[in-house]
Design a protein around this motif. Structure first.
Motif, PDB file in Angstrom:
ATOM      1  N   GLY A  36       7.153 -13.357   9.839  1.00 17.53           N
ATOM      2  CA  GLY A  36       6.412 -12.654   8.814  1.00 17.53           C
ATOM      3  C   GLY A  36       5.124 -12.016   9.288  1.00 17.53           C
ATOM      4  O   GLY A  36       4.411 -11.404   8.506  1.00 17.53           O
ATOM      5  N   HIS A  37       4.806 -12.139  10.580  1.00 16.99           N
ATOM      6  CA  HIS A  37       3.559 -11.572  11.090  1.00 16.99           C
ATOM      7  C   HIS A  37       3.828 -10.257  11.808  1.00 16.99           C
ATOM      8  O   HIS A  37       4.707 -10.175  12.653  1.00 16.99           O
ATOM      9  CB  HIS A  37       2.884 -12.556  12.051  1.00 16.99           C
ATOM     10  CG  HIS A  37       1.617 -12.023  12.636  1.00 16.99           C
ATOM     11  ND1 HIS A  37       0.464 -11.891  11.903  1.00 16.99           N
ATOM     12  CD2 HIS A  37       1.344 -11.574  13.877  1.00 16.99           C
ATOM     13  CE1 HIS A  37      -0.478 -11.377  12.690  1.00 16.99           C
ATOM     14  NE2 HIS A  37       0.040 -11.179  13.889  1.00 16.99           N
ATOM     15  N   PHE A  38       3.053  -9.227  11.472  1.00 18.11           N
ATOM     16  CA  PHE A  38       3.161  -7.933  12.134  1.00 18.11           C
ATOM     17  C   PHE A  38       1.842  -7.637  12.838  1.00 18.11           C
ATOM     18  O   PHE A  38       0.774  -7.757  12.239  1.00 18.11           O
ATOM     19  CB  PHE A  38       3.457  -6.815  11.130  1.00 18.11           C
ATOM     20  CG  PHE A  38       4.803  -6.914  10.502  1.00 18.11           C
ATOM     21  CD1 PHE A  38       5.911  -6.368  11.124  1.00 18.11           C
ATOM     22  CD2 PHE A  38       4.978  -7.578   9.300  1.00 18.11           C
ATOM     23  CE1 PHE A  38       7.163  -6.463  10.553  1.00 18.11           C
ATOM     24  CE2 PHE A  38       6.224  -7.679   8.714  1.00 18.11           C
ATOM     25  CZ  PHE A  38       7.313  -7.123   9.349  1.00 18.11           C
ATOM     26  N   HIS A  39       1.923  -7.272  14.116  1.00 12.75           N
ATOM     27  CA  HIS A  39       0.731  -6.887  14.869  1.00 12.75           C
ATOM     28  C   HIS A  39       0.297  -5.512  14.389  1.00 12.75           C
ATOM     29  O   HIS A  39       1.120  -4.642  14.130  1.00 12.75           O
ATOM     30  CB  HIS A  39       1.053  -6.849  16.373  1.00 12.75           C
ATOM     31  CG  HIS A  39      -0.084  -6.373  17.207  1.00 12.75           C
ATOM     32  ND1 HIS A  39      -1.194  -7.151  17.456  1.00 12.75           N
ATOM     33  CD2 HIS A  39      -0.294  -5.199  17.829  1.00 12.75           C
ATOM     34  CE1 HIS A  39      -2.044  -6.463  18.210  1.00 12.75           C
ATOM     35  NE2 HIS A  39      -1.501  -5.287  18.448  1.00 12.75           N
ATOM     36  N   GLU A  40      -0.994  -5.297  14.263  1.00  8.92           N
ATOM     37  CA  GLU A  40      -1.499  -3.978  13.884  1.00  8.92           C
ATOM     38  C   GLU A  40      -2.503  -3.491  14.909  1.00  8.92           C
ATOM     39  O   GLU A  40      -3.131  -4.280  15.608  1.00  8.92           O
ATOM     40  CB  GLU A  40      -2.129  -3.984  12.495  1.00  8.92           C
ATOM     41  CG  GLU A  40      -3.374  -4.809  12.354  1.00  8.92           C
ATOM     42  CD  GLU A  40      -3.923  -4.742  10.950  1.00  8.92           C
ATOM     43  OE1 GLU A  40      -5.025  -4.185  10.798  1.00  8.92           O
ATOM     44  OE2 GLU A  40      -3.276  -5.240  10.022  1.00  8.92           O
TER      45      GLU A  40
END
Length: 66
Positions: A36-40
């Motif tokens: 559920g984690h997206f790098h930005e």
């Protein structure tokens, strides 16, 4: 990657980009796999138009003072 102007310690910044219409784009999100984690990122190199990312037309200085 940031820069700091000698003699102006409170004046710190980094490279920013503008789109063709003159607006500054929001962050680009990277899906690095399941979860559920997206790098930005707001780094200049992320706005190259690949994978439906915005395409930067101009580079500019982005400063902590605005």
């Amino acid at each position: 990657m940031t820069w700091k102007h000698d003699g102006f310690e409170s004046h710190e910044g980094e490279v920013g980009v503008l789109l063709a219409d003159g607006t500054e784009p929001g962050p680009v999100y990277f899906d690095l796999g399941s979860g559920g984690h997206f790098h930005e990122s707001i780094d200049w190199w992320a706005y190259d138009g690949t994978m439906r990312r915005p395409t930067a037309t101009t580079m500019r200085g982005r400063c902590s003072c605005g």
